[in-house]
Design a protein around this motif. Sequence first.
Motif, PDB file in Angstrom:
ATOM      1  N   VAL A   4     -14.171  44.731 -50.182  1.00 45.05           N
ATOM      2  CA  VAL A   4     -13.028  45.261 -50.916  1.00 45.05           C
ATOM      3  C   VAL A   4     -12.191  46.203 -50.047  1.00 45.05           C
ATOM      4  O   VAL A   4     -10.970  46.107 -50.021  1.00 45.05           O
ATOM      5  CB  VAL A   4     -13.500  45.998 -52.198  1.00 45.05           C
ATOM      6  N   LEU A   5     -12.846  47.102 -49.318  1.00 42.79           N
ATOM      7  CA  LEU A   5     -12.134  48.150 -48.590  1.00 42.79           C
ATOM      8  C   LEU A   5     -11.910  47.848 -47.109  1.00 42.79           C
ATOM      9  O   LEU A   5     -10.911  48.286 -46.539  1.00 42.79           O
ATOM     10  CB  LEU A   5     -12.879  49.482 -48.739  1.00 42.79           C
ATOM     11  N   GLY A   6     -12.843  47.173 -46.459  1.00 37.60           N
ATOM     12  CA  GLY A   6     -12.688  46.771 -45.065  1.00 37.60           C
ATOM     13  C   GLY A   6     -12.635  47.890 -44.053  1.00 37.60           C
ATOM     14  O   GLY A   6     -12.100  47.711 -42.953  1.00 37.60           O
ATOM     15  N   LEU A   7     -13.209  49.045 -44.361  1.00 38.97           N
ATOM     16  CA  LEU A   7     -13.118  50.189 -43.448  1.00 38.97           C
ATOM     17  C   LEU A   7     -13.886  49.985 -42.149  1.00 38.97           C
ATOM     18  O   LEU A   7     -13.404  50.353 -41.073  1.00 38.97           O
ATOM     19  CB  LEU A   7     -13.616  51.456 -44.143  1.00 38.97           C
ATOM     20  N   ALA A   8     -15.085  49.414 -42.235  1.00 44.16           N
ATOM     21  CA  ALA A   8     -15.891  49.212 -41.024  1.00 44.16           C
ATOM     22  C   ALA A   8     -15.222  48.202 -40.096  1.00 44.16           C
ATOM     23  O   ALA A   8     -15.151  48.422 -38.880  1.00 44.16           O
ATOM     24  CB  ALA A   8     -17.301  48.757 -41.386  1.00 44.16           C
ATOM     25  N   ASP A   9     -14.719  47.129 -40.656  1.00 43.32           N
ATOM     26  CA  ASP A   9     -14.032  46.120 -39.843  1.00 43.32           C
ATOM     27  C   ASP A   9     -12.792  46.714 -39.178  1.00 43.32           C
ATOM     28  O   ASP A   9     -12.556  46.497 -37.993  1.00 43.32           O
ATOM     29  CB  ASP A   9     -13.644  44.918 -40.696  1.00 43.32           C
ATOM     30  N   ARG A  10     -12.047  47.494 -39.919  1.00 40.93           N
ATOM     31  CA  ARG A  10     -10.853  48.129 -39.368  1.00 40.93           C
ATOM     32  C   ARG A  10     -11.228  49.081 -38.239  1.00 40.93           C
ATOM     33  O   ARG A  10     -10.586  49.107 -37.187  1.00 40.93           O
ATOM     34  CB  ARG A  10     -10.116  48.892 -40.469  1.00 40.93           C
ATOM     35  N   TYR A  11     -12.277  49.856 -38.437  1.00 42.63           N
ATOM     36  CA  TYR A  11     -12.762  50.781 -37.417  1.00 42.63           C
ATOM     37  C   TYR A  11     -13.124  50.025 -36.132  1.00 42.63           C
ATOM     38  O   TYR A  11     -12.745  50.435 -35.027  1.00 42.63           O
ATOM     39  CB  TYR A  11     -13.964  51.550 -37.956  1.00 42.63           C
ATOM     40  N   LEU A  12     -13.844  48.921 -36.275  1.00 46.14           N
ATOM     41  CA  LEU A  12     -14.246  48.131 -35.098  1.00 46.14           C
ATOM     42  C   LEU A  12     -13.035  47.514 -34.401  1.00 46.14           C
ATOM     43  O   LEU A  12     -12.960  47.499 -33.169  1.00 46.14           O
ATOM     44  CB  LEU A  12     -15.246  47.049 -35.499  1.00 46.14           C
ATOM     45  N   ARG A  13     -12.089  47.000 -35.188  1.00 46.44           N
ATOM     46  CA  ARG A  13     -10.873  46.414 -34.593  1.00 46.44           C
ATOM     47  C   ARG A  13     -10.065  47.462 -33.841  1.00 46.44           C
ATOM     48  O   ARG A  13      -9.585  47.218 -32.731  1.00 46.44           O
ATOM     49  CB  ARG A  13     -10.003  45.754 -35.665  1.00 46.44           C
ATOM     50  N   ILE A  14      -9.906  48.639 -34.420  1.00 48.67           N
ATOM     51  CA  ILE A  14      -9.167  49.717 -33.749  1.00 48.67           C
ATOM     52  C   ILE A  14      -9.865  50.102 -32.449  1.00 48.67           C
ATOM     53  O   ILE A  14      -9.213  50.299 -31.419  1.00 48.67           O
ATOM     54  CB  ILE A  14      -9.000  50.938 -34.679  1.00 48.67           C
ATOM     55  N   GLY A  15     -11.183  50.185 -32.478  1.00 50.87           N
ATOM     56  CA  GLY A  15     -11.943  50.501 -31.266  1.00 50.87           C
ATOM     57  C   GLY A  15     -11.715  49.477 -30.161  1.00 50.87           C
ATOM     58  O   GLY A  15     -11.553  49.848 -28.993  1.00 50.87           O
ATOM     59  N   SER A  39     -26.447  49.514 -40.998  1.00 51.13           N
ATOM     60  CA  SER A  39     -26.352  50.910 -40.560  1.00 51.13           C
ATOM     61  C   SER A  39     -24.889  51.337 -40.450  1.00 51.13           C
ATOM     62  O   SER A  39     -24.522  52.440 -40.867  1.00 51.13           O
ATOM     63  CB  SER A  39     -27.070  51.084 -39.225  1.00 51.13           C
ATOM     64  N   LEU A  40     -24.051  50.462 -39.904  1.00 46.86           N
ATOM     65  CA  LEU A  40     -22.621  50.752 -39.812  1.00 46.86           C
ATOM     66  C   LEU A  40     -22.023  50.894 -41.207  1.00 46.86           C
ATOM     67  O   LEU A  40     -21.262  51.828 -41.479  1.00 46.86           O
ATOM     68  CB  LEU A  40     -21.899  49.647 -39.025  1.00 46.86           C
ATOM     69  N   GLU A  59     -26.661  42.209 -35.400  1.00 47.95           N
ATOM     70  CA  GLU A  59     -27.931  42.176 -36.112  1.00 47.95           C
ATOM     71  C   GLU A  59     -27.752  42.796 -37.495  1.00 47.95           C
ATOM     72  O   GLU A  59     -27.006  43.752 -37.680  1.00 47.95           O
ATOM     73  CB  GLU A  59     -29.002  42.938 -35.337  1.00 47.95           C
ATOM     74  N   LYS A  60     -28.455  42.249 -38.464  1.00 50.52           N
ATOM     75  CA  LYS A  60     -28.293  42.656 -39.863  1.00 50.52           C
ATOM     76  C   LYS A  60     -28.533  44.161 -40.056  1.00 50.52           C
ATOM     77  O   LYS A  60     -27.748  44.825 -40.725  1.00 50.52           O
ATOM     78  CB  LYS A  60     -29.236  41.830 -40.752  1.00 50.52           C
ATOM     79  N   ARG A  61     -29.597  44.694 -39.481  1.00 51.41           N
ATOM     80  CA  ARG A  61     -29.867  46.130 -39.663  1.00 51.41           C
ATOM     81  C   ARG A  61     -28.788  46.992 -39.027  1.00 51.41           C
ATOM     82  O   ARG A  61     -28.429  48.042 -39.555  1.00 51.41           O
ATOM     83  CB  ARG A  61     -31.230  46.514 -39.097  1.00 51.41           C
ATOM     84  N   GLY A 117     -22.428  54.728 -47.431  1.00 52.99           N
ATOM     85  CA  GLY A 117     -23.706  55.263 -47.877  1.00 52.99           C
ATOM     86  C   GLY A 117     -23.596  56.294 -48.995  1.00 52.99           C
ATOM     87  O   GLY A 117     -24.378  56.260 -49.949  1.00 52.99           O
ATOM     88  N   PRO A 118     -22.623  57.214 -48.918  1.00 55.83           N
ATOM     89  CA  PRO A 118     -22.503  58.206 -49.988  1.00 55.83           C
ATOM     90  C   PRO A 118     -22.221  57.605 -51.364  1.00 55.83           C
ATOM     91  O   PRO A 118     -22.394  58.281 -52.377  1.00 55.83           O
ATOM     92  CB  PRO A 118     -21.329  59.085 -49.528  1.00 55.83           C
TER      93      PRO A 118
END
Length: 116
Positions: free
Chosen positions: A67-78, A8-9, A2-4, A15-16
Amino acid sequence: MEKRVELSLLMDFYGPLLTEKRRDVMRLYCDEDMGLQEIADRLEISRQGVYDAVKTAAAALEHYEEVLGLADRYLRIGREIKACRELLSSVKAEPGSEKALSDAMSALERINGIER
């Protein structure tokens, strides 16, 4: 996703990097699940201002992820940690190798942020 929830992720990771005002709007929009008018009333700005802030912040967050792909990497590692834990759970340890198997499972749990 879901978009929200996706936003949020992305907020957790990027966010900072947003302005304080956009971060506040996105926190109310994503985490508090407030509507545009509710946010406008709370922050004493126009509904259009909230809409613009959400749209601009979402575009920035998506760009950072592109550009950075941090969230995708986090999900893949999980997902990979979960698969490893399931595979290790199905392995029957040979006599003398129980500790090594237990240590491997513990290491995966520490990586995933779960302590035994």
